[in-house]
Design a protein around this motif. Structure first.
Motif, PDB file in Angstrom:
ATOM      1  N   ARG A 155      -5.891 -13.150  -1.658  1.00 64.42           N
ATOM      2  CA  ARG A 155      -7.073 -12.297  -1.828  1.00 64.42           C
ATOM      3  C   ARG A 155      -8.164 -12.596  -0.804  1.00 64.42           C
ATOM      4  N   ALA A 178      -5.494  -4.489   1.150  1.00 70.49           N
ATOM      5  CA  ALA A 178      -6.010  -3.408   0.307  1.00 70.49           C
ATOM      6  C   ALA A 178      -7.479  -3.192   0.646  1.00 70.49           C
ATOM      7  N   SER A 229      -3.199  -8.602   0.282  1.00 72.59           N
ATOM      8  CA  SER A 229      -2.461  -8.124  -0.888  1.00 72.59           C
ATOM      9  C   SER A 229      -0.966  -8.321  -0.673  1.00 72.59           C
ATOM     10  N   LYS A 230      -0.167  -7.593  -1.432  1.00 74.38           N
ATOM     11  CA  LYS A 230       1.284  -7.753  -1.351  1.00 74.38           C
ATOM     12  C   LYS A 230       1.814  -7.395   0.032  1.00 74.38           C
TER      13      LYS A 230
END
Length: 221
Positions: free
Chosen positions: A154, A183, A202-203
């Motif tokens: 994050r 993101a 993010s992912k």
């Protein structure tokens, strides 16, 4: 020669060199970016030209980055300033964060020479990564991947960019950055010249989108 005229000629030459080097950086592949600066003096001249450009701006995008980072509630903030130029962010945040400053040439003791695709940092080691007008090479997507590698979970990616480089639909640039594993948190116009974007790590994505930023083209003078 009249001193005023002499100064004018010097400033024009400095501006011409700045535009030439900038165009080469925008069109270079990242692995060859260091070749644009054959020596430290060339790098210094480029940044002297950059400072002259700044005199025409209403705002300094680096100050926007600084304000945003100072707002963050992180007592142990670490920052990667990627393409740091003269490394001023480290000074501006000296009471707030530990700033790791990277560029192709070091003009100060706290600046580490590094290609932005291969930073000498462990993975997941910094709270924030910064690109302040420094996503310049035509394959800058690799630098976004490297920023993601060194960011903590994050962690924040802060980008300021020239409005004219962005695609007409800014969403295309946002989609591109998100495709590298980020993101969007927020975005806004700083003024008529610059935009600010903040993303969070993010992912990891399955498919990356191609680069959408356009190189700056300067008028021939």
């Amino acid at each position: 020669m009249d001193p005023k005229r002499k100064k004018e000629i010097k400033e024009r030459l400095l501006g011409s060199k700045f535009r030439l080097i900038s165009e080469r950086l925008y069109l270079a592949e990242s692995k060859n970016a260091g070749d644009v600066f054959p020596d430290e003096e060339c790098f210094r001249e480029y940044h002297r030209g950059y400072q002259k450009q700044k005199e025409q701006w209403n705002v300094d995008p680096l100050k926007t980055i600084t304000k945003e980072l100072k707002k963050k509630d992180d007592a142990e903030m670490t920052v990667a300033d990627i393409g740091c130029g003269e490394g001023k962010l480290a000074h501006l945040l000296r009471k707030k964060a530990k700033v790791n400053s990277f560029d192709l040439v070091s003009t100060a003791p706290h600046i580490t020479v590094a290609n932005m695709n291969n930073l000498p940092l462990p993975k997941k080691s910094v709270s924030a990564a910064v690109f302040c007008l420094s996503l310049m090479n035509k394959d800058y997507g690799a630098a976004l991947d490297e920023a993601r590698r060194v960011l903590k979970k994050r962690g924040a990616l802060l980008v300021t960019e020239i409005e004219s480089r962005l695609p007409q639909d800014k969403g295309s640039f946002i989609d591109e950055v998100e495709s590298h594993g980020f993101a969007l948190v927020k975005e806004r116009n700083i003024d008529e010249l610059f935009c600010y974007f903040e993303f969070a790590r993010s992912k990891k994505p399955l498919v990356k989108k191609k680069e959408t930023l356009k190189p700056c083209r300067y008028k021939k003078r």
